[in-house]
Motif scaffolding. Structure first.
Motif, mmCIF file in Angstrom:
data_model
loop_
_atom_site.group_PDB
_atom_site.id
_atom_site.type_symbol
_atom_site.label_atom_id
_atom_site.label_comp_id
_atom_site.label_asym_id
_atom_site.label_seq_id
_atom_site.Cartn_x
_atom_site.Cartn_y
_atom_site.Cartn_z
ATOM 1 N N ARG A 249 0.891 -1.478 0.027
ATOM 2 C CA ARG A 249 0.303 -0.040 0.190
ATOM 3 C C ARG A 249 0.795 1.306 0.021
ATOM 4 O O ARG A 249 0.703 1.581 -0.688
ATOM 5 C CB ARG A 249 -1.244 -0.124 0.700
ATOM 6 N N ALA A 250 2.033 1.361 0.401
ATOM 7 C CA ALA A 250 2.624 2.635 0.689
ATOM 8 C C ALA A 250 3.705 2.690 -0.761
ATOM 9 O O ALA A 250 3.902 4.253 -1.129
ATOM 10 C CB ALA A 250 3.691 2.341 1.580
ATOM 11 N N GLU A 251 4.167 1.251 -1.046
ATOM 12 C CA GLU A 251 4.411 1.529 -2.308
ATOM 13 C C GLU A 251 3.516 2.148 -3.580
ATOM 14 O O GLU A 251 3.811 2.980 -4.307
ATOM 15 C CB GLU A 251 4.927 0.183 -2.883
ATOM 16 N N ALA A 252 2.123 1.483 -3.750
ATOM 17 C CA ALA A 252 1.188 2.196 -4.574
ATOM 18 C C ALA A 252 0.829 3.429 -4.380
ATOM 19 O O ALA A 252 0.543 4.284 -4.728
ATOM 20 C CB ALA A 252 -0.037 1.163 -4.162
ATOM 21 N N TYR A 253 0.612 3.760 -3.144
ATOM 22 C CA TYR A 253 0.305 4.873 -2.868
ATOM 23 C C TYR A 253 1.927 6.175 -3.057
ATOM 24 O O TYR A 253 1.210 7.541 -3.463
ATOM 25 C CB TYR A 253 -0.115 5.378 -0.874
ATOM 26 N N ALA A 254 3.023 5.675 -2.754
ATOM 27 C CA ALA A 254 4.382 6.876 -2.796
ATOM 28 C C ALA A 254 4.056 7.142 -4.672
ATOM 29 O O ALA A 254 4.195 7.803 -5.417
ATOM 30 C CB ALA A 254 5.414 6.363 -2.426
ATOM 31 N N ARG A 255 3.450 6.072 -5.357
ATOM 32 C CA ARG A 255 3.963 5.552 -6.796
ATOM 33 C C ARG A 255 3.115 7.147 -7.677
ATOM 34 O O ARG A 255 3.200 7.733 -8.758
ATOM 35 C CB ARG A 255 3.957 3.930 -7.492
ATOM 36 N N VAL A 256 1.758 6.785 -7.217
ATOM 37 C CA VAL A 256 0.872 7.904 -7.622
ATOM 38 C C VAL A 256 0.804 9.254 -6.485
ATOM 39 O O VAL A 256 1.027 10.296 -7.703
ATOM 40 C CB VAL A 256 -0.718 7.027 -7.290
ATOM 41 N N LEU A 257 1.369 9.119 -5.861
ATOM 42 C CA LEU A 257 2.186 10.449 -5.659
ATOM 43 C C LEU A 257 3.119 11.491 -6.291
ATOM 44 O O LEU A 257 3.248 12.467 -6.860
ATOM 45 C CB LEU A 257 2.276 10.633 -3.589
ATOM 46 N N ARG A 258 3.870 10.882 -6.091
ATOM 47 C CA ARG A 258 4.952 10.716 -7.072
ATOM 48 C C ARG A 258 4.625 11.487 -8.898
ATOM 49 O O ARG A 258 5.282 12.229 -9.571
ATOM 50 C CB ARG A 258 6.161 9.928 -7.264
ATOM 51 N N SER A 259 4.250 10.098 -9.193
ATOM 52 C CA SER A 259 3.834 11.206 -10.869
ATOM 53 C C SER A 259 2.789 12.309 -11.207
ATOM 54 O O SER A 259 2.571 12.807 -11.693
ATOM 55 C CB SER A 259 2.678 9.755 -11.012
ATOM 56 N N GLN B 3 -5.034 11.882 9.653
ATOM 57 C CA GLN B 3 -5.416 11.377 8.979
ATOM 58 C C GLN B 3 -5.116 9.631 8.374
ATOM 59 O O GLN B 3 -4.139 9.639 7.910
ATOM 60 C CB GLN B 3 -5.385 11.927 7.153
ATOM 61 N N PRO B 4 -6.270 8.971 8.857
ATOM 62 C CA PRO B 4 -5.918 7.152 7.966
ATOM 63 C C PRO B 4 -5.099 7.159 6.753
ATOM 64 O O PRO B 4 -4.360 6.007 6.825
ATOM 65 C CB PRO B 4 -6.851 6.779 9.211
ATOM 66 N N SER B 5 -5.668 7.474 6.467
ATOM 67 C CA SER B 5 -5.332 7.428 4.403
ATOM 68 C C SER B 5 -4.238 7.903 4.072
ATOM 69 O O SER B 5 -3.805 8.330 3.456
ATOM 70 C CB SER B 5 -6.436 7.141 3.948
ATOM 71 N N SER B 6 -3.477 9.316 5.132
ATOM 72 C CA SER B 6 -2.178 10.077 4.795
ATOM 73 C C SER B 6 -1.284 8.870 4.549
ATOM 74 O O SER B 6 -0.468 8.305 4.665
ATOM 75 C CB SER B 6 -2.370 11.266 5.269
ATOM 76 N N MET B 7 -0.227 9.529 3.269
ATOM 77 C CA MET B 7 1.199 8.755 3.719
ATOM 78 C C MET B 7 1.964 8.770 4.678
ATOM 79 O O MET B 7 2.343 7.470 5.175
ATOM 80 C CB MET B 7 1.455 9.699 2.018
ATOM 81 N N ARG B 8 1.664 9.490 5.723
ATOM 82 C CA ARG B 8 2.300 9.857 6.458
ATOM 83 C C ARG B 8 2.180 8.455 7.922
ATOM 84 O O ARG B 8 2.479 7.753 8.758
ATOM 85 C CB ARG B 8 2.689 10.393 7.631
ATOM 86 N N SER B 9 0.225 8.444 6.984
ATOM 87 C CA SER B 9 -0.035 7.585 8.348
ATOM 88 C C SER B 9 0.321 5.833 8.677
ATOM 89 O O SER B 9 0.444 4.684 8.519
ATOM 90 C CB SER B 9 -1.771 7.610 8.856
ATOM 91 N N VAL B 10 0.378 5.574 6.021
ATOM 92 C CA VAL B 10 0.574 4.428 5.944
ATOM 93 C C VAL B 10 1.844 3.882 6.761
ATOM 94 O O VAL B 10 2.261 3.050 7.117
ATOM 95 C CB VAL B 10 0.481 4.365 4.632
ATOM 96 N N VAL B 11 3.015 5.015 6.663
ATOM 97 C CA VAL B 11 4.365 5.210 6.713
ATOM 98 C C VAL B 11 4.241 4.437 8.367
ATOM 99 O O VAL B 11 5.153 3.256 9.275
ATOM 100 C CB VAL B 11 5.092 5.986 6.356
ATOM 101 N N ASP B 12 3.457 5.426 9.035
ATOM 102 C CA ASP B 12 3.484 4.746 10.714
ATOM 103 C C ASP B 12 3.039 3.246 11.061
ATOM 104 O O ASP B 12 3.106 2.656 11.596
ATOM 105 C CB ASP B 12 3.412 6.247 11.009
ATOM 106 N N GLU B 13 1.989 3.072 9.910
ATOM 107 C CA GLU B 13 1.730 2.021 10.420
ATOM 108 C C GLU B 13 2.484 1.088 10.035
ATOM 109 O O GLU B 13 2.866 -0.224 10.550
ATOM 110 C CB GLU B 13 0.185 2.008 9.897
ATOM 111 N N LEU B 14 3.139 1.161 8.348
ATOM 112 C CA LEU B 14 4.484 0.083 8.699
ATOM 113 C C LEU B 14 5.010 -0.340 9.395
ATOM 114 O O LEU B 14 6.363 -1.105 9.945
ATOM 115 C CB LEU B 14 5.064 0.255 7.401
ATOM 116 N N PHE B 15 5.787 1.025 10.535
ATOM 117 C CA PHE B 15 6.939 0.897 11.182
ATOM 118 C C PHE B 15 6.476 0.701 12.499
ATOM 119 O O PHE B 15 6.871 -0.925 13.493
ATOM 120 C CB PHE B 15 7.017 2.608 12.005
ATOM 121 N N ARG B 16 4.898 0.668 12.568
ATOM 122 C CA ARG B 16 4.646 -0.072 14.255
ATOM 123 C C ARG B 16 4.117 -1.903 13.769
ATOM 124 O O ARG B 16 4.905 -2.776 15.020
ATOM 125 C CB ARG B 16 3.213 -0.440 14.136
ATOM 126 N N LEU B 17 4.149 -2.312 12.482
ATOM 127 C CA LEU B 17 3.993 -3.920 11.875
ATOM 128 C C LEU B 17 5.249 -4.306 12.064
ATOM 129 O O LEU B 17 5.073 -5.658 12.775
ATOM 130 C CB LEU B 17 2.657 -4.047 10.848
#
Length: 613
Positions: free
Chosen positions: A297-307, A366-380
């Motif tokens: 999810r983090a990679e998909a979000y980041a690729r759309v965001l970068r484009s 915001q639970p769907s923000s890029m930073r929130s996804v990275v936070d959850e990735l770090f927690r897991l």
């Protein structure tokens, strides 16, 4: 088993390190259950008996049935299992009583009475208020003493210490006189200071915690070295720990080589060969499954965001006025921006996205923000530290540390583009290390299942948002989709710059040689599901196997050229039907896997007090 409080505990790093070093299974209370006074580990392969538990939890937290009904960390029935002798607990329940501050006042007399000698090292002067003479001394010298509870209640007495420290002198005297036996006073120790590097170098106060090890002849040997604790406040150690301290190992330098000491089994003894697998705790499988999902999810979000950022900032040589609306639709569908930004009629009424986007990307609320996804990735990642390599953990920490807004100024689109580029690189490194370092056991399978499920969902979402409806000038959008799907180099090597819908959809959906295609994800899902534990006597296929096969066959039987030609002519039904089918079946597969293998039970709660009144 090493019984831990879990990732939320400040000691979890020590627990994970110790479990990995000793080769023990790291568990939390939810991983264990008690049946017929026998402690059992919940695994993918069923319940396994537990004979020895190395306890790291506080005693009161270990059994909500008999000890603390409010505890959500322990194992209901553990105390009775210990009482019956069915499990041994290292750090026996109640052993923390020996740490009670009241005993400090009696150490000199105890040493003289029991050992016939004086203390080799004097302890901190202490006075138990339960003795009349000592009580009067304490009340007369409150300004130079530290008051604390007489009996240690690890994990629960810190708040009492803080409250006593805040009391006025008059109130403190009244509190002590009301229940003098509950309190002990200790002399105030002035801790040494030392320099600590904390951008820049700053002074800190120092305390050393020594350790003693039991020998085979029932004696103890003091270990060389210690744990150094540092604090910026000159508070008593018990109070400053609660305010946050730094800690480091203290080494004693030697002029000669030091003998290697190990807690592991001696070399030379034969050990049976084994392959780990089904004994994976269900909680660990759950965390690995979602770690895989959040990674993709983090990679998909980041690729759309970068484009999107590249085109908004003008750093991408493209027809941005054609591509940006499509990318905004993707960002809105992912939850990274407000949906109104994807509606052309409402876009102009909102704040400028060029200024808002850098803010919302790093918005943790915001639970769907890029930073929130990275936070959850770090927690897991933190929750499965005992099951990933050190290099993998370093990569996770690097991702968490680097993907942050500018420190001394507002973040602009150029900063965001740089951060997103670095994030995608780090995520690729994370994936590569895991793929090359993890053995193909059940832990890997659940991580891979999570990755393939999430990537499938992201591919379906990308195709839906970019191709339905098909843009009037599709060429630039085709190139953008291939860029986001990391397939543009493959397309150019086959078709050069001749952008057409059939080969684009083929590469994204039905090309089994493309690791980014949908059919590749479905093939991996089917293969991994087939390897999950199941009863050998069960006939036919499990629900998750049937769903995985349905998904795989739906793509393999698809006539992509016919569907693409029809879509290009305005007949969207074939592609829309397939997308609707995938959007329906993928959550069903995730639910089927979770229902059979992963954790759903919440913490147990005692509904009424059963102890005698």
């Amino acid at each position: 088993m090493l019984l831990s409080n879990g990732p939320a505990s400040n000691n979890y790093f020590e627990d994970a390190y110790l479990a990995r070093y000793l080769g023990y299974t790291l568990v939390e209370g939810g991983d264990l259950t008690v049946r017929n006074n026998q402690v059992l580990l919940k695994t993918l392969g069923g319940l396994l008996p537990v004979d020895v538990i190395l306890r790291r939890q506080n005693s009161k937290d270990c059994d909500p049935l008999e000890l603390d009904p409010a505890s959500e960390l322990g194992v209901s029935g553990l105390t009775e299992a210990v009482r019956e002798g069915n499990v041994s607990v290292a750090n026996a329940l109640g052993s923390g009583l020996i740490e009670s501050p009241a005993l400090m006042a009696f150490l000199p007399a105890l040493c003289s009475q029991l050992l016939g000698e004086e203390l080799l090292m004097p302890s901190i002067a202490s006075w138990w208020c339960g003795q009349p003479k000592e009580l009067e001394y304490v009340l007369d010298h409150l300004d130079s003493l530290i008051i604390q509870p007489a009996i240690r209640n690890r994990g629960h007495d810190g708040a009492v210490r803080d409250e006593l420290a805040r009391m006025s002198k008059k109130k403190l005297k009244e509190t002590i006189r009301a229940n003098p036996y509950q309190y002990v006073a200790s002399e105030m120790v002035c801790r040494s200071s030392m320099p600590v590097w904390n951008e820049p170098c700053q002074p800190a106060y120092l305390a050393l915690r020594g350790f003693a090890v039991a020998d085979s002849d029932s004696s103890y040997e003091v270990m060389r070295g210690a744990l150094t604790r540092t604090s910026s406040a000159l508070d008593p150690l018990e109070l400053s720990i609660r305010k946050g301290e730094g800690s480091k190992d203290t080494w004693i330098l030697s002029d000669t080589p030091v003998e290697h000491v190990s807690l592991l089994e001696q070399q030379g003894r034969s050990i049976p060969l084994r392959r780990s697998g089904a004994e994976l705790p269900s909680r660990a499988a759950d965390n690995l499954f979602w770690l895989g999902r959040l990674l993709e999810r983090a990679e998909a979000y980041a690729r759309v965001l970068r484009s999107a950022v590249g085109r908004m900032s003008g750093e991408s040589r493209s027809a941005s006025d054609l591509e940006i609306p499509v990318l905004l639709r993707c960002l809105a569908d992912q939850g990274q921006i407000e949906p109104d930004y994807a509606i052309e009629q409402l876009h102009s009424q909102l704040p400028s996205l060029e200024t808002e986007l850098p803010r919302v990307v790093f918005d943790k609320s915001q639970p769907s923000s890029m930073r929130s996804v990275v936070d959850e990735l770090f927690r897991l990642g933190s929750s499965v530290r005992d099951r990933i390599s050190l290099d993998t953990w370093r990569t996770i920490r690097r991702i968490d540390k680097r993907f942050r807004p500018a420190r001394y100024r507002s973040t602009n689109l150029s900063d965001l583009l740089t951060s997103t580029d670095e994030l995608i690189t780090e995520l690729a490194a994370f994936t590569g290390i895991m793929m090359e370092s993890m053995t193909r056991t059940q832990a890997f399978r659940f991580l891979e299942l999570g990755r393939r499920l999430e990537r499938s969902m992201q591919i379906v979402s990308l195709v839906k948002n970019c191709f339905i409806p098909l843009p009037a000038v599709p060429g630039p959008v085709f190139e953008t989709v291939l860029e986001v799907a990391d397939s543009i180099m493959t397309y150019r090597s086959r078709y050069r710059s001749n952008l057409q819908l059939p080969p684009v959809l083929d590469l994204l959906l039905t090309d089994e040689t493309n690791p980014r295609s949908l059919v590749f994800q479905f093939a991996q899902l089917s293969a991994q599901v087939d390897q999950l534990p199941r009863k050998q006597t069960q006939p036919g296929y499990t629900l998750e196997q049937r769903i995985a096969m349905e998904l795989l066959y739906s793509v393999q039987l698809m006539d992509i050229e016919k569907a693409a030609d029809a879509h290009g002519l305005g007949n969207h039904q074939p592609l829309e039907q397939n997308i609707a089918f995938w959007e329906d079946k993928l959550p069903q597969l995730s639910e089927a896997i979770s229902h059979r293998y992963l954790i759903h039970a919440t913490h147990s709660h005692q509904l009424s007090e059963i102890s005698p009144q």
